[in-house]
Motif scaffolding. Structure first.
Motif, PDB file in Angstrom:
ATOM      1  N   TYR A  93       1.005   3.962   1.642  1.00  0.00           N
ATOM      2  CA  TYR A  93       1.475   4.563   2.895  1.00  0.00           C
ATOM      3  C   TYR A  93       2.721   3.875   3.442  1.00  0.00           C
ATOM      4  CZ  TYR A  93      -1.228   0.786   5.114  1.00  0.00           C
ATOM      5  OH  TYR A  93      -1.731  -0.432   5.489  1.00  0.00           O
TER       6      TYR A  93
ATOM      7  N   ARG B 110      -6.783  14.838   0.437  1.00  0.00           N
ATOM      8  CA  ARG B 110      -7.581  14.761   1.658  1.00  0.00           C
ATOM      9  C   ARG B 110      -6.842  15.402   2.822  1.00  0.00           C
ATOM     10  NH1 ARG B 110     -11.966  15.339   4.448  1.00  0.00           N
ATOM     11  NH2 ARG B 110     -12.186  13.925   6.217  1.00  0.00           N
TER      12      ARG B 110
ATOM     13  N   ALA C  30      -4.968  10.717  -1.113  1.00  0.00           N
ATOM     14  CA  ALA C  30      -4.685  10.900   0.317  1.00  0.00           C
ATOM     15  C   ALA C  30      -4.081  12.279   0.563  1.00  0.00           C
ATOM     16  CB  ALA C  30      -3.727   9.814   0.801  1.00  0.00           C
TER      17      ALA C  30
ATOM     18  N   GLU D 131      -6.601   7.462   9.512  1.00  0.00           N
ATOM     19  CA  GLU D 131      -7.694   7.087   8.607  1.00  0.00           C
ATOM     20  C   GLU D 131      -7.319   7.314   7.143  1.00  0.00           C
ATOM     21  OE1 GLU D 131      -8.493  11.414   9.841  1.00  0.00           O
ATOM     22  OE2 GLU D 131      -7.727   9.567  10.747  1.00  0.00           O
TER      23      GLU D 131
ATOM     24  N   LYS E 261      -4.948   6.021   5.670  1.00  0.00           N
ATOM     25  CA  LYS E 261      -4.487   4.744   5.123  1.00  0.00           C
ATOM     26  C   LYS E 261      -5.587   4.012   4.370  1.00  0.00           C
ATOM     27  CE  LYS E 261      -0.952   3.918   8.673  1.00  0.00           C
ATOM     28  NZ  LYS E 261      -0.478   2.984   9.721  1.00  0.00           N
ATOM     29  N   ASN E 262      -6.823   4.356   4.638  1.00  0.00           N
ATOM     30  CA  ASN E 262      -7.948   3.703   3.966  1.00  0.00           C
ATOM     31  C   ASN E 262      -8.189   4.249   2.565  1.00  0.00           C
ATOM     32  OD1 ASN E 262      -8.503   2.152   6.301  1.00  0.00           O
ATOM     33  ND2 ASN E 262      -9.682   3.844   7.187  1.00  0.00           N
ATOM     34  N   ILE E 263      -7.536   5.356   2.219  1.00  0.00           N
ATOM     35  CA  ILE E 263      -7.687   5.941   0.892  1.00  0.00           C
ATOM     36  C   ILE E 263      -6.812   5.167  -0.091  1.00  0.00           C
ATOM     37  CG2 ILE E 263      -7.338   8.047  -0.476  1.00  0.00           C
ATOM     38  CD1 ILE E 263      -7.935   9.640   2.044  1.00  0.00           C
ATOM     39  N   PRO E 264      -7.340   4.788  -1.254  1.00  0.00           N
ATOM     40  CA  PRO E 264      -6.622   3.854  -2.133  1.00  0.00           C
ATOM     41  C   PRO E 264      -5.363   4.384  -2.794  1.00  0.00           C
ATOM     42  CG  PRO E 264      -8.658   4.627  -3.174  1.00  0.00           C
ATOM     43  CD  PRO E 264      -8.689   5.097  -1.749  1.00  0.00           C
TER      44      PRO E 264
ATOM     45  N   PRO F 128       0.830  -1.208   0.000  1.00  0.00           N
ATOM     46  CA  PRO F 128       0.000   0.000   0.000  1.00  0.00           C
ATOM     47  C   PRO F 128       0.865   1.259   0.000  1.00  0.00           C
ATOM     48  CG  PRO F 128      -0.803  -1.580   1.621  1.00  0.00           C
ATOM     49  CD  PRO F 128       0.504  -2.107   1.126  1.00  0.00           C
TER      50      PRO F 128
END
Length: 278
Positions: free
Chosen positions: A50, A110, A107, A97, A99-102, A48
């Motif tokens: 991040y 955001r 991110a 939170e 980390k939940n963005i793809p 991922p």
């Protein structure tokens, strides 16, 4: 087995060098740069987003490499990528939170939206917050608030307006006028604080007293920096609201450069740096 400080993989306690990223935790340096580059490439492709930005943040903190040196080490073509990814890593630590963005780009957008909601305060809110938290700011190491009546730190001159905050030095015969601006500052602000400083010099300070000023504002203005360059008795900081606490950044060279220099410092060390800058 212990965990590698850089890549977070398990390594032997008898070998100070990680086999995956080649980080030497005794010298806190990278030996085989190619191996480190390949590990970074694998992170980008297989994990991922991040995980990569967290790796970049750890690499800078552990090795103290500049953005330019890190770019060459990892084969990153543009240093502006690091200027985005390193604050993003800090943002992930503050806002897990994200980390939940793809994707990394989404991110980052955001995070900018989250940050913009925490940047500015109304001037009366800013004044009240600094007043109530004065003892927790680096100002309190040298200055105590000089209060008149019940004005929450403000001082009404009766002639040239009301000062946002007025302070006196703990040990020396020095006064400090604090002028607050919610967002932008300008060279007009310099004229305003000079009027307050002149009033203090005439009405409160004795003959051998020193009067200084500091401007706290939300954004950078080149015109004000030019004006301040000729006024050694007036300093300036840019404020940011983080986790409902106010942080102060050096005004010189703008907020972006100051953030790059200080963002990743330990808060205690950053406080000492800021204190020495004023």
């Amino acid at each position: 087995m212990v965990e590698c400080k850089l890549c977070k993989n398990a390594i032997s306690m008898t070998n100070p060098v990680c086999e995956l990223c080649d980080f030497n935790f005794e010298s806190e340096s990278i030996g085989d740069e190619y191996k480190c580059k390949m590990f970074h490439t694998k992170l980008k492709k297989e994990y991922p987003w991040y995980k990569e930005v967290e790796f970049l943040s750890r690499l800078q903190k552990l090795t103290r490499l500049s953005n330019a040196r890190m770019s060459r080490l990892l084969g990153i073509k543009s240093r502006s990528i690091l200027s985005r990814d390193l604050p993003l890593a800090q943002g992930v630590a503050t806002h897990p939170e994200l980390k939940n963005i793809p994707s990394k780009s989404k991110a980052f957008k955001r995070l900018r939206n989250l940050s913009s909601k925490q940047i500015y305060m109304k001037e009366e809110e800013l004044q009240k917050k600094i007043y109530t938290a004065w003892d927790q700011t680096f100002f309190a190491d040298e200055w105590f608030l000089f209060e008149k009546n019940d004005l929450l730190g403000q001082y009404d001159t009766g002639e040239v307006g009301t000062m946002d905050l007025l302070a006196h030095n703990h040990k020396r015969n020095k006064w400090l006028v604090v002028e607050l601006k919610q967002d932008s500052s300008s060279d007009d602000t310099v004229g305003q604080i000079l009027r307050y400083m002149g009033w203090v010099k005439k009405n409160l300070a004795k003959q051998n007293h020193i009067v200084e000023g500091v401007i706290v504002c939300g954004s950078y203005d080149i015109q004000m920096e030019y004006a301040l360059s000729c006024l050694p008795s007036v300093g300036a900081y840019i404020y940011r609201l983080r986790n409902n606490e106010i942080e102060f950044w050096p005004y010189k060279d703008g907020f972006g450069k100051a953030m790059q220099a200080l963002e990743n410092l330990d808060p205690k060390i950053r406080k000492k740096v800021l204190k020495n800058m004023y």
